[in-house]
Design an enzyme around this catalytic site. Structure first.
Site, PDB file in Angstrom:
ATOM      1  N   GLY A  14       1.077  -1.618  -0.088  1.00 16.09           N
ATOM      2  CA  GLY A  14      -0.130  -0.254   0.023  1.00 16.09           C
ATOM      3  C   GLY A  14       0.672   1.314  -0.641  1.00 16.09           C
ATOM      4  O   GLY A  14       0.406   2.193   0.186  1.00 16.09           O
ATOM      5  N   ALA A  15       1.991   1.103  -0.858  1.00 12.56           N
ATOM      6  CA  ALA A  15       3.115   2.307  -0.602  1.00 12.56           C
ATOM      7  C   ALA A  15       2.608   3.376  -1.559  1.00 12.56           C
ATOM      8  O   ALA A  15       3.585   4.462  -1.410  1.00 12.56           O
ATOM      9  CB  ALA A  15       4.316   2.085  -0.647  1.00 12.56           C
ATOM     10  N   ASP A  64      -2.928  -6.785  -5.184  1.00 12.41           N
ATOM     11  CA  ASP A  64      -3.979  -6.400  -3.872  1.00 12.41           C
ATOM     12  C   ASP A  64      -3.385  -8.301  -3.113  1.00 12.41           C
ATOM     13  O   ASP A  64      -3.136  -9.084  -2.937  1.00 12.41           O
ATOM     14  CB  ASP A  64      -5.268  -7.554  -4.967  1.00 12.41           C
ATOM     15  CG  ASP A  64      -6.017  -7.725  -3.409  1.00 12.41           C
ATOM     16  OD1 ASP A  64      -5.838  -7.114  -2.941  1.00 12.41           O
ATOM     17  OD2 ASP A  64      -7.731  -7.635  -4.478  1.00 12.41           O
ATOM     18  N   VAL A  65      -2.978  -7.420  -1.593  1.00 10.63           N
ATOM     19  CA  VAL A  65      -2.736  -8.697  -1.037  1.00 10.63           C
ATOM     20  C   VAL A  65      -3.870  -9.085  -0.427  1.00 10.63           C
ATOM     21  O   VAL A  65      -3.117 -10.394   0.597  1.00 10.63           O
ATOM     22  CB  VAL A  65      -1.799  -7.415   0.117  1.00 10.63           C
ATOM     23  CG1 VAL A  65      -0.675  -6.388  -0.023  1.00 10.63           C
ATOM     24  CG2 VAL A  65      -3.268  -6.580   1.156  1.00 10.63           C
ATOM     25  N   SER A 143      -4.006   0.683  14.237  1.00  6.01           N
ATOM     26  CA  SER A 143      -4.744   1.927  13.876  1.00  6.01           C
ATOM     27  C   SER A 143      -5.289   1.919  15.632  1.00  6.01           C
ATOM     28  O   SER A 143      -5.037   1.302  16.018  1.00  6.01           O
ATOM     29  CB  SER A 143      -6.084   1.698  13.250  1.00  6.01           C
ATOM     30  OG  SER A 143      -6.713   2.897  13.943  1.00  6.01           O
ATOM     31  N   TYR A 156     -13.674  -1.734  10.502  1.00  7.35           N
ATOM     32  CA  TYR A 156     -12.294  -1.244  10.522  1.00  7.35           C
ATOM     33  C   TYR A 156     -11.503  -1.405  12.030  1.00  7.35           C
ATOM     34  O   TYR A 156     -10.105  -2.664  11.788  1.00  7.35           O
ATOM     35  CB  TYR A 156     -11.746  -0.016   9.934  1.00  7.35           C
ATOM     36  CG  TYR A 156     -10.794   0.613   9.799  1.00  7.35           C
ATOM     37  CD1 TYR A 156     -10.491   0.788   8.869  1.00  7.35           C
ATOM     38  CD2 TYR A 156      -9.969   1.525  11.050  1.00  7.35           C
ATOM     39  CE1 TYR A 156      -9.050   1.139   9.318  1.00  7.35           C
ATOM     40  CE2 TYR A 156      -8.689   2.204  10.763  1.00  7.35           C
ATOM     41  CZ  TYR A 156      -8.311   2.049   9.512  1.00  7.35           C
ATOM     42  OH  TYR A 156      -7.063   3.097   9.779  1.00  7.35           O
ATOM     43  N   ALA A 158     -12.615  -4.053  14.467  1.00  4.48           N
ATOM     44  CA  ALA A 158     -12.317  -5.230  14.504  1.00  4.48           C
ATOM     45  C   ALA A 158     -11.281  -5.810  13.507  1.00  4.48           C
ATOM     46  O   ALA A 158     -10.194  -6.705  14.174  1.00  4.48           O
ATOM     47  CB  ALA A 158     -13.346  -6.257  14.448  1.00  4.48           C
ATOM     48  N   LYS A 160      -8.482  -4.360  13.116  1.00  7.08           N
ATOM     49  CA  LYS A 160      -7.060  -3.652  13.679  1.00  7.08           C
ATOM     50  C   LYS A 160      -6.979  -4.322  14.619  1.00  7.08           C
ATOM     51  O   LYS A 160      -5.833  -4.750  15.093  1.00  7.08           O
ATOM     52  CB  LYS A 160      -6.991  -1.850  13.542  1.00  7.08           C
ATOM     53  CG  LYS A 160      -7.291  -1.296  12.215  1.00  7.08           C
ATOM     54  CD  LYS A 160      -6.597  -2.213  11.111  1.00  7.08           C
ATOM     55  CE  LYS A 160      -5.956  -0.509   9.744  1.00  7.08           C
ATOM     56  NZ  LYS A 160      -4.761  -1.317   9.450  1.00  7.08           N
ATOM     57  N   ILE A 189      -4.625  10.625  10.697  1.00  7.78           N
ATOM     58  CA  ILE A 189      -2.833  10.911  10.332  1.00  7.78           C
ATOM     59  C   ILE A 189      -3.633  11.826   8.871  1.00  7.78           C
ATOM     60  O   ILE A 189      -4.756  11.088   7.868  1.00  7.78           O
ATOM     61  CB  ILE A 189      -2.089  10.050   9.275  1.00  7.78           C
ATOM     62  CG1 ILE A 189      -1.610   8.796  10.361  1.00  7.78           C
ATOM     63  CG2 ILE A 189      -0.661  10.343   8.930  1.00  7.78           C
ATOM     64  CD1 ILE A 189      -0.871   9.786  11.905  1.00  7.78           C
TER      65      ILE A 189
HETATM   66  N1  LIG Z   1      -4.727   7.763   8.158  1.00  7.91           N
HETATM   67  C1  LIG Z   1      -5.059   7.349   9.458  1.00  7.91           C
HETATM   68  O1  LIG Z   1      -5.880   8.018   9.982  1.00  7.91           O
HETATM   69  C2  LIG Z   1      -4.291   6.326   9.369  1.00  7.91           C
HETATM   70  C3  LIG Z   1      -5.279   5.744  10.828  1.00  7.91           C
HETATM   71  C4  LIG Z   1      -4.304   4.560  11.285  1.00  7.91           C
HETATM   72  C5  LIG Z   1      -3.964   3.625  11.123  1.00  7.91           C
HETATM   73  N2  LIG Z   1      -4.370   4.148   8.778  1.00  7.91           N
HETATM   74  C6  LIG Z   1      -4.057   3.175   8.652  1.00  7.91           C
HETATM   75  O2  LIG Z   1      -2.232   3.451   7.670  1.00  7.91           O
HETATM   76  C7  LIG Z   1      -2.673   2.377   6.329  1.00  7.91           C
HETATM   77  C8  LIG Z   1      -2.211   3.196   5.495  1.00  7.91           C
HETATM   78  O3  LIG Z   1      -3.608   4.078   5.222  1.00  7.91           O
HETATM   79  P1  LIG Z   1      -3.328   5.235   4.522  1.00  7.91           P
HETATM   80  O4  LIG Z   1      -3.886   6.559   5.460  1.00  7.91           O
HETATM   81  O5  LIG Z   1      -1.595   5.892   3.978  1.00  7.91           O
HETATM   82  O6  LIG Z   1      -4.483   5.357   4.020  1.00  7.91           O
HETATM   83  P2  LIG Z   1      -4.183   5.759   1.615  1.00  7.91           P
HETATM   84  O7  LIG Z   1      -5.610   5.541   1.209  1.00  7.91           O
HETATM   85  O8  LIG Z   1      -2.903   7.174   1.414  1.00  7.91           O
HETATM   86  O9  LIG Z   1      -3.079   4.493   0.983  1.00  7.91           O
HETATM   87  C9  LIG Z   1      -4.293   3.555   1.538  1.00  7.91           C
HETATM   88  C10 LIG Z   1      -2.652   2.940  -0.308  1.00  7.91           C
HETATM   89  O10 LIG Z   1      -2.705   1.640  -0.101  1.00  7.91           O
HETATM   90  C11 LIG Z   1      -3.609   0.733  -1.010  1.00  7.91           C
HETATM   91  N3  LIG Z   1      -4.706  -0.433  -1.334  1.00  7.91           N
HETATM   92  C12 LIG Z   1      -5.690  -0.747  -1.039  1.00  7.91           C
HETATM   93  N4  LIG Z   1      -5.392  -1.782  -0.673  1.00  7.91           N
HETATM   94  C13 LIG Z   1      -4.789  -2.241  -0.968  1.00  7.91           C
HETATM   95  C14 LIG Z   1      -4.863  -4.084  -1.252  1.00  7.91           C
HETATM   96  N5  LIG Z   1      -5.422  -4.476  -1.571  1.00  7.91           N
HETATM   97  N6  LIG Z   1      -3.540  -4.615  -1.392  1.00  7.91           N
HETATM   98  C15 LIG Z   1      -2.202  -3.833  -2.248  1.00  7.91           C
HETATM   99  N7  LIG Z   1      -2.757  -1.791  -2.128  1.00  7.91           N
HETATM  100  C16 LIG Z   1      -3.803  -1.837  -1.642  1.00  7.91           C
HETATM  101  C17 LIG Z   1      -4.491   1.845  -1.434  1.00  7.91           C
HETATM  102  O11 LIG Z   1      -4.994   1.563  -3.438  1.00  7.91           O
HETATM  103  C18 LIG Z   1      -3.722   3.162  -0.902  1.00  7.91           C
HETATM  104  O12 LIG Z   1      -2.288   3.457  -2.358  1.00  7.91           O
HETATM  105  C19 LIG Z   1      -3.127   1.849   6.296  1.00  7.91           C
HETATM  106  O13 LIG Z   1      -3.523   0.249   7.137  1.00  7.91           O
HETATM  107  C20 LIG Z   1      -4.916   2.886   7.377  1.00  7.91           C
HETATM  108  O14 LIG Z   1      -5.835   1.376   7.968  1.00  7.91           O
HETATM  109  C21 LIG Z   1      -4.516   4.962   8.426  1.00  7.91           C
END
Ligand SMILES: NC(=O)c1ccc[n+]([C@@H]2O[C@H](COP(=O)([O-])OP(=O)(O)OC[C@H]3O[C@@H](n4cnc5c(N)ncnc54)[C@H](O)[C@@H]3O)[C@@H](O)[C@H]2O)c1
Length: 249
Positions: A14-15, A64-65, A143, A156, A158, A160, A189
């Protein structure tokens, strides 16, 4: 630049966006060759190109993971590019907002497929080589909602919580064999994922935060960088919280 044989390799799922993108950049500047995975290849390629332009080593890999064949492909592409994986960061994630009573089965299942199944599928592929080498680091992005729950986010939260349980259990199994497993549980974030939540939800959450602001992706990447480093040698099965004070444990 070091020769490629001695550059450790990291996979970040998901980078292509947000936190994963910041982690990929940070790990590249920490000296890793980074596999930039995302569902969206254009996004992953853009991040890999940014890293290469700043003299880092990166390869974009689509997948897709939550799909077993896709994870086998990601792992193979990572090995072909940079050899065995020294560091796996399970970061791919999605969000979807619904009151529990309106939650559809398909939305619940997708949440668990991406977060929990995805973390399981990727981890099982990198683990054998890490155990054989008696060396490796796995960092799972959970999270803070997995610790305290979230209104309209039960599926979500659950998923996490499940990641935190998986992290602790795997850490108990493998840490004596040289593999460190930890989780990071960020608070809100500034990323597209959080901006997809309703304005009402974001305003309510911002008002609750002792720090008074959401975090930036780079602030989470700094925690990941620390956990990956030898300075974190005593951190085993922990859940670190760059969360603006939303959760205090
Ligand atoms: N932003 C927040 O506030 C926050 C808080 C706590 C945790 N998180 C977690 O951090 C991680 C990143 O979130 P983010 O905020 O950067 O979101 P984001 O939407 O900016 O990035 C997530 C990326 O994951 C990719 N993705 C989605 N499903 C996928 C799959 N099945 N296989 C491969 N790639 C996939 C998307 O295409 C996207 O580029 C997530 O796990 C999210 O739950 C985010």
């Amino acid at each position: 630049m070091m020769s490629s044989a001695i550059i450790p390799s990291a996979i970040v799922t998901g980078a292509g966006s947000g936190i994963g993108r910041a982690i990929a950049h940070r790990l590249a500047s920490d000296g890793y060759a980074v596999v930039v995975n995302d569902l969206k290849i254009e996004a992953a390629q853009l991040v890999a190109d940014e890293i290469s332009t700043s003299d880092g080593k990166a390869k974009a890999v689509a997948g897709d993971v939550s799909s077993e064949p896709d994870t086998v492909g990601i792992h193979k592409a990572a090995f072909d590019a940079f050899g065995d994986t020294a560091l796996l960061v399970n970061c791919a994630g999605i969000v979807h907002q619904s009151l529990f009573e309106n939650l559809e089965v398909a939305d619940f299942d997708r949440m668990f497929a991406v977060h929990v199944r995805g973390t399981f599928l990727m981890t099982r592929l990198v683990l054998p080589a890490m155990l054989a080498a008696r060396s490796g680091v796995i960092i799972n992005i959970a999270s803070q909602l997995g610790q305290i729950g979230g209104i309209e986010l039960s599926h979500y939260a659950a998923a996490k919580s499940a990641i935190i349980g998986l992290t602790k259990s795997l850490a108990r199994e493998v840490s004596s064999r040289g593999v460190r497993v930890n989780a990071v549980a960020p608070g809100p974030i500034n990323t597209p994922l959080v901006r997809a939540l309703s304005e009402d939800w974001q305003a309510r959450k911002a008002a609750e935060l002792p720090l008074g602001r959401f975090g930036e992706p780079e602030e989470v990447a700094a925690t990941v960088s620390f956990l990956a480093s030898p300075a974190a040698s005593l951190f085993v099965g922990q859940t670190l919280g760059p969360n603006s004070g939303d959760v205090m444990l």
